[in-house]
Design an enzyme around this catalytic site. Structure first.
Site: not given
Length: 234
Positions: A158, A153, A104, A143, A156
């Site tokens: 959000h 994870r 991110y 990640y 995906h």
């Protein structure tokens, strides 16, 4: 469409889910209390975006650097529907995600993966008269996270659906089909089993653009027995 009117309270994850460790701190310990919503909660102020540019929905270019994000280009589209199956026209959606390396663009993200200078990882759009939304992005990478040993994870995105009032917001996550990490991810598994498939986008060859991007379809139902589950904790 009559069965849309029934609300499936059992489709949503619990606020506290033992295997998802942060919910132990963030989730309420006491039973929730129903309150009578006031006029301000049911009518406004609603989304703060009065104007959205078409470029806001293209995460591969909306960083404004003049370059294009690195990664497998991906089109994510679908419809936002009310409980009776009618379209939620003019609804604002926002998405945010990791880049193709699984990082991110946030100062607290300490994962040792490269930052893409052409990718900010966020975008917005508004549904059309048929309730259709459409984003162009790159497929996010998996990640690591520190929930449990060797925790990763799955890929995906959000997604947030912003209704007309403060109390009308759905925050959820969209997953990709055939991802083996879903089977060991406590956030995904916190959703009751019968509703997990509602969080997985499906590949759509008609959405896919030749020599350009793979296409996926993810419909969002706001209420009813087919409602899209929200996140596990506030």
């Amino acid at each position: 469409m009559a069965d849309y009117a029934r609300r499936d309270f059992d489709a949503h994850p619990p606020f506290r889910y033992a295997d998802y460790r942060s919910t132990r701190l963030r989730g309420p310990k006491e039973d929730l209390v129903s309150i009578v919503q006031t006029l301000s909660e049911t009518t406004g102020p609603g989304p703060v975006w009065s104007e959205l540019a078409e470029d806001d929905a293209d995460l591969t270019t909306n960083a404004g650097t003049g370059g294009r994000a690195i990664g497998a280009r991906t089109i994510m589209t679908g419809r936002v529907l009310h409980e009776d199956g009618s379209p939620a026209a003019g609804t604002v959606l926002e998405i945010w995600q990791a880049n193709s390396a699984g990082r991110y663009l946030h100062p607290s993200d300490g994962y040792d993966a490269p930052i893409d200078p052409h990718f900010i990882g966020a975008g917005q759009c508004r549904t059309d008269a048929r309730g259709v939304y459409r984003f162009t992005t790159v497929r996010p990478g998996p990640y690591p996270w520190r929930n449990h040993p060797n925790a990763w994870r799955p890929a995906h995105i959000h997604l947030s659906v912003l209704g007309p009032a403060l109390a009308t917001r759905l925050v959820t996550q969209v997953y990709f089909p055939d991802d083996p990490l879903q089977a060991i991810d406590p956030i995904f598994l916190s959703v009751p089993e019968h509703a997990r498939s509602r969080l997985v986008a499906r590949y759509d060859h008609d959405v896919t653009r030749e020599m350009w991007a793979l296409g996926y379809r993810f419909d969002i139902v706001l209420r009813g027995p087919r409602s899209t589950p929200g996140e596990a904790a506030p």
